[in-house]
Design a protein around this motif. Structure first.
Motif, short mmCIF file in Angstrom:
data_model
loop_
_atom_site.label_atom_id
_atom_site.label_comp_id
_atom_site.label_asym_id
_atom_site.label_seq_id
_atom_site.Cartn_x
_atom_site.Cartn_y
_atom_site.Cartn_z
N PRO A 1 0.81 -1.23 0.00
CA PRO A 1 0.00 0.00 0.00
C PRO A 1 0.84 1.28 0.00
N TYR A 2 2.08 1.21 0.46
CA TYR A 2 2.90 2.43 0.51
C TYR A 2 3.18 3.01 -0.87
N GLN B 1 0.40 5.25 -1.33
CA GLN B 1 0.31 6.34 -0.36
C GLN B 1 1.51 7.28 -0.36
N PHE B 2 2.71 6.73 -0.56
CA PHE B 2 3.90 7.56 -0.32
C PHE B 2 4.87 7.68 -1.48
N PHE C 1 6.69 8.27 -4.99
CA PHE C 1 6.58 9.11 -6.19
C PHE C 1 6.60 8.25 -7.44
N HIS D 1 7.36 16.27 2.40
CA HIS D 1 8.30 15.19 2.13
C HIS D 1 9.66 15.41 2.77
N ARG D 2 10.03 16.67 3.00
CA ARG D 2 11.22 17.01 3.79
C ARG D 2 12.50 16.34 3.32
N GLY E 1 2.60 19.17 9.37
CA GLY E 1 3.39 19.05 10.58
C GLY E 1 2.98 19.98 11.69
N LYS E 2 1.85 20.68 11.52
CA LYS E 2 1.38 21.54 12.61
C LYS E 2 0.23 20.82 13.31
N VAL E 3 0.36 20.71 14.61
CA VAL E 3 -0.66 19.99 15.34
C VAL E 3 -2.02 20.69 15.20
N ARG F 1 -8.02 23.79 13.48
CA ARG F 1 -8.06 25.19 13.87
C ARG F 1 -8.41 26.10 12.69
#
Lengths: 908, 153
Positions: free
Chosen positions: A649-650, A653-654, A656, A699-700, A757-759, A764
């Protein structure tokens, strides 16, 4: 239902049948005349018989009535014509008869077809009408697909026969009888022989065919069961996958198909044997004529002319006889099929039609109290669900039914809305016995929700309004033409237009289509779906052409939202699209195009080959950088995913790179090392495709630094500067001042990307969205759009909990005097269930409505006025909340209580 | 602190991940979410059922336990730390609340992803078992000591 096919057809089509019969009889003289005419033309004018001299004349259009055993009576003496005019006159007559015969045939066939279709329409309508009146228990032993097969396919085969049911035997019988009488007149004994053979045929063939009918019936049952099994496979597909039983199902289907095959095979064997025998008998008679008749003729005991005439007449006999035998076969078949279908639609205790009539005389509202007297209910196998249950309550009381599963609380709830029929015993609302109360009262003044809420595969709005569509309002028939209405009446169908406005707005407390939306919103909010509906709306696309005003307001709101999102508190949660800055939370492609492709991924894949795109990369001087990024991504992907199986499955999902392409990229990485400069054109395209989906913040991989950002922004300007025509329509640029029809409402409002990456960033941002929209008065508008959310087949696009909530909202919408609920929120977590239940109870109190709620978790019973405990089908206790407490205490002492909260019970 | 390799190196300083293959850890890092917290943000709350473990990569946090007098700080976390790892193995409520006391960088390892990893690389499951067994051994030893101490009294 009338079980005899002929009586059913005759009762509903006497006039039409007689009409067709009259037409057929009327057509016969013309038909016979046309048979005789060719001979007259050839013998007369062409060969010159009777025209010995040029002046000789013949008689044309003589009409005579034949009298058996005497001279014909001449009705019309006709005209005298010479040879040539006679030829033209007779040929003209022939042509006229061709027309007349054709016209008769056309009329007869059309009328037969019309008659058949009308009967089919009536029959199907009647069958569905009966399904609508089946006692609800009946459906426990029925399969939907079998009922559908019967109404559709099995009945279809009757249609063709209905038109022939009476006409065919009358017509064919007439023909056969004529031929037989003629033969008898020529030679009595030969006639007797012919008659005997016909009688043998008429007796023997149907006898032989009887087993065929039995087989046909078996085949039909097997086919119906097969349809039922296919339906079961579709319904049970989850269990099949989850238990690896697909092969069991295959074997079952294979077995059934095998049985159907064997039945069919036997049918063929017998059928063709009967055919053979039939043909043999038909040929036996000429054999007798030739041998016995020939013998008699040679011996001088029979006139040769008579023999020839008999043999000629006999030619006309087998055809009608065979057709008659075929008709008889069809008749038996149709009768059986009809009986077989109708018996399936004749359950005991069909609801009386008066209970569902839209104009049934009924009280406008329930009055008095609810009284249940020594109620007993058994299921279809005779097991007692309820026994000797008595209860009386005010109609505005809120009563909780508790008890173990199967203890009777469910059955009582169902009985209160007549979804289970009481016997013996009685349920009364005020002075009215429930058994005799029309559905126009029970279905409007009482609301019911069970645990399995069925949602129609339409929108949320339509599903809610469904509860208000009881009868055609005003001009509901307006959509139908006078012809449609007349045709519907003729076949006993309801002459109303289902697509008209049926909504009873007043019942929901609205005055019309204008303010019903507010009621829908109230109902959704009551069951805790308000926010969900708002989110449905956010995720939908709006057609700005259909709602230009709303689109405009949304664009204005987007401006305000952008201003709020620019505040420091939100700055880190969302990155807005800014023409002058690189967006680290958007893809590289989005950053270069500064827009999104309206044709989705398809054109994104084509981008590396697009000449304009490549020219922009070259002009901005970043082609090599982007290739380098592609190479770096390829290297990482190969490293990360090379060991995973291809169907992991990756990849979806992940990665490229699709698993199938991974070996190619591995080769590219090995070949090029760190230097993309060596790449050939095709490899370049493959490498350029990778960074397009790359999002730095997500992706960092550290591929886009500050310098690179600047160069992408520069490329952005170049890309847009001289956009070729073919790309112009394909890209929707990020532009807060225009409504983008290809994007969801949420994307139009945010005009940026929520930061990775923001909780709680998404929650919000959404809260802010809601706040701003509420201030602008747009919240309700979005919610209104959310009502268009499609729920999918059986509501499967909603979770079970939301489906149950929607079911409850639907029941509340019509403002029932009494709301009966059977574990309708059981799929919710206990906290939510108690909260929504509390709101519904508060609503009921405010409206003076009564509630009877069968609870799956007795904890909630404290919120009710009265608690009734049902165990073993009997009421074992009733009173205040203490009944629930005692039941709970007992349950806790006996056994651990199973339930969805078991996980929380783990020791901490 | 951006590259995958860098994060992997930090993971390897933790006993839980120390003996796991670097390539596998890289996949774990790539497929899990990296989160940043501001001062006061809560990573997980006591009593809630958790579905993820957190690897604190950079920054500070505190561990709070609810008492009758309100939350009490029982520990301060600094440097690379693994918290809440039991939640990715079984469903239990969190036994404490973890709150960022300054800017904090963390890797959130969800149960789903970690199980997927164990499925793909059985070595990870064996390694996890080894780590848990050694912890159990330590706990058992501690319990025995505590019992002995109690007995002497």
């Amino acid at each position: 239902m009338e079980p005899n096919f002929f009586r059913y057809v005759w009762r509903h089509s006497t006039r039409e049948q007689l009409g067709i019969l009259a037409l057929v009889v009327l057509s016969l003289p013309f038909y016979f005349a046309s048979l005789n005419l060719p001979k007259a033309i050839v013998n007369g004018p062409i060969q010159g018989e009777g025209f010995a001299t040029p002046e000789a004349t013949g008689r044309f259009l003589t009409v005579a009535l034949p009298v058996p055993g005497g001279d014909a009576i001449e009705l019309f003496s006709g005209f005298d014509l010479t040879r040539m005019p006679m030829l033209f006159a007779l040929s003209g007559l022939f042509l006229a008869l061709v027309f007349v015969n054709g016209a008769f045939k056309l009329q007869v066939n059309t009328r037969k077809g019309e008659l058949g279709e009308r009967m089919l329409r009536r029959l199907r309508y009647e069958l569905v009408d009966r399904v609508l009146r089946f006692p609800p228990q009946e459906f426990r032993r029925r399969k939907a697909s079998e009922i559908a097969t019967m109404v559709n396919a099995e009945v279809e085969q009757l249609g063709g026969f209905i038109g022939d049911a009476f006409v065919q035997p009358a017509y064919l019988g007439g023909l056969a009888l004529t031929a037989l009488v003629f033969i008898l007149a020529q030679s009595f004994w030969l006639g007797v022989v012919a008659l005997l053979v016909v009688l043998v045929q008429a007796f023997l063939i149907p006898q032989l065919r009887r087993p065929l009918l039995k087989l046909g019936r078996a085949r039909q049952l097997a086919a119906r069961e097969m349809a039922g099994r296919v339906g079961e496979i579709v319904d049970g597909i989850v269990e099949i996958h989850a238990n690896d039983t697909s092969n069991l199902e295959r074997a079952d289907i294979a077995g059934r198909l095998g049985r159907i095959f064997r039945i069919r095979l036997e049918i063929y064997e017998r059928k063709f044997f009967v055919k053979f025998l039939n043909n043999f008998l038909a040929q036996l008679t000429p054999f007798v004529f030739y041998t016995a008749g020939g013998y008699l003729a040679i011996r001088g005991q029979l006139d040769i002319g008579q023999l020839v005439a008999v043999i000629a007449a006999y030619k006309d006999l087998p055809g009608p006889i065979r057709d008659l035998i075929n008709w008889d076969q069809q008749r038996l078949d149709a009768e059986l099929k009809f009986a077989q279908v109708t018996e399936q639609f004749d359950p005991e205790e069909l609801l009386a039609p008066e209970l569902q009539r839209p104009d049934a005389p009924a009280p406008a509202a329930l009055a008095g109290g609810l009284k249940v007297q020594s109620l007993a209910i058994a299921d279809e196998r005779g097991a007692r669900l309820l026994q000797d249950v008595s209860l009386s309550a005010r109609l505005d009381e809120r009563i909780a039914l508790i008890g173990p599963p199967g203890g009777g609380k469910e059955a009582l709830a169902y009985a209160l809305v007549r979804l289970l029929q009481a016997e013996p015993g009685r349920i009364a609302y005020g002075a009215h016995d429930l058994a005799a109360l029309p559905e126009r009262v029970t279905g409007r003044r009482i609301g019911f929700v069970g645990p399995d809420v069925y949602l129609w595969p339409t929108s949320v709005r339509e599903n809610l309004l469904y509860a208000l569509k009881h009868e055609p309002r005003g001009e509901a028939a307006a959509g139908l033409s006078a012809d449609d209405i007349q045709e519907a009446r003729r076949t006993g169908n309801m002459p109303a237009d289902a697509s008209a406005d049926w909504v009873d707005y007043e019942a929901a407390g609205a005055t019309g289509p204008g303010d019903i939306e507010a009621r829908l919103k109230d109902a959704l909010t009551l069951v805790g779906l308000g926010e969900t509906a708002f989110e449905w709306g956010l995720r939908l696309r709006l057609d700005p052409q259909r709602e230009p005003a709303l689109a405009e307001r949304l664009v204005a709101a987007a401006e305000g939202i952008a201003a709020r999102l620019a505040e420091p508190a939100y700055a880190s949660l969302i990155e807005l699209f800014d023409e002058a800055r690189y967006n680290r939370n958007a893809t590289v492609a989005e950053n270069i195009l500064f827009g999104s492709s309206s044709h989705a991924a398809q054109s994104l894949d084509a981008l590396p080959r697009n000449p304009h795109f490549r020219a922009v990369l070259a002009a901005a001087g970043i082609e090599r950088d982007v290739l380098g990024m592609g190479l770096a991504i390829a290297r990482t992907m190969v490293e990360l995913f090379a060991d995973l199986p291809a169907d992991h499955p990756y990849f979806e999902q992940f990665s490229f790179i699709a698993s199938a392409d991974l070996p190619d990229y591995r080769a590219i990485v090995l070949r090029l090392g760190d230097d993309p400069g060596e790449a050939d054109p095709e490899t370049r395209e493959r490498l350029l495709a990778l960074p397009l989906r790359y999002i730095e913040a997500r992706h960092r991989l550290g591929l886009v630094d500050a310098a690179m950002e600047k160069r992408f922004v520069a490329a952005r300007a170049l890309f847009r500067a001289d956009l070729p025509a073919e790309l112009r329509g394909a890209i929707e640029f990020f532009d807060r001042t225009r409504y983008n029809s290809a994007a969801t409402i949420e994307d139009n409002l945010l005009t940026g990307r929520v930061a990775y990456g923001k909780v709680d960033a998404e929650a919000r941002v959404r809260a802010l969205l809601r706040e701003v929209l509420a201030r602008d008065g747009l919240e309700d508008e979005i919610l209104r759009v959310g009502l268009d959310h499609a729920v999918g087949t059986g509501g499967r696009r909603l979770g079970l909990a939301d489906r149950q909530r929607l079911g409850l909202a639907r029941a509340v919408l019509k403002r029932p005097q009494l709301l009966v609920v059977d574990q309708a929120l059981a799929a919710l977590d206990p906290v939510s269930e108690e909260r929504e239940m509390g709101r519904v109870l508060a609503w009921a109190r405010a409206h003076g409505s009564g509630v009877v709620w069968a609870l799956s978790r007795p904890h909630g019973a404290r919120a009710f006025d009265r608690v009734v405990l049902l165990e073993g089908g009997r009421v074992t206790a009733q009173g205040g909340p203490e009944v629930a407490d005692r039941f709970l205490a007992r349950g806790a002492a006996e056994a651990p209580r199973p339930g969805p909260v078991a996980a929380a019970g783990a020791p901490s | 602190m951006t590259s995958l390799d860098d994060v992997v190196r930090r993971l390897q300083t933790l006993p839980f991940f120390a003996n796991m293959d670097a390539g596998v850890l890289k996949l774990l890092v790539f497929t899990n979410e990296r989160l940043t917290y501001e001062r006061g943000d809560v990573l997980c709350r006591q009593g809630e059922v958790g579905d993820a473990a957190y690897v604190l990569l950079d920054g500070e946090a505190e561990v709070l336990v609810a008492t009758a007098e309100g939350p009490v700080r029982v520990a301060a976390l600094k440097g690379v730390t693994l918290v809440g790892e039991i939640a990715i193995l079984i469903d239990v409520p969190r036994t404490a609340t973890i709150r960022a006391t300054g800017r904090l960088d963390a890797l959130k390892v969800t149960k789903e992803r970690f199980f997927q990893l164990m499925e793909d690389y059985p070595g990870i499951a064996i390694e996890t078992m080894r780590v848990l067994a050694s912890r159990l051994e330590a706990t058992t030893a501690e319990l025995a000591r505590a019992r002995a101490a109690l007995h002497e009294k």
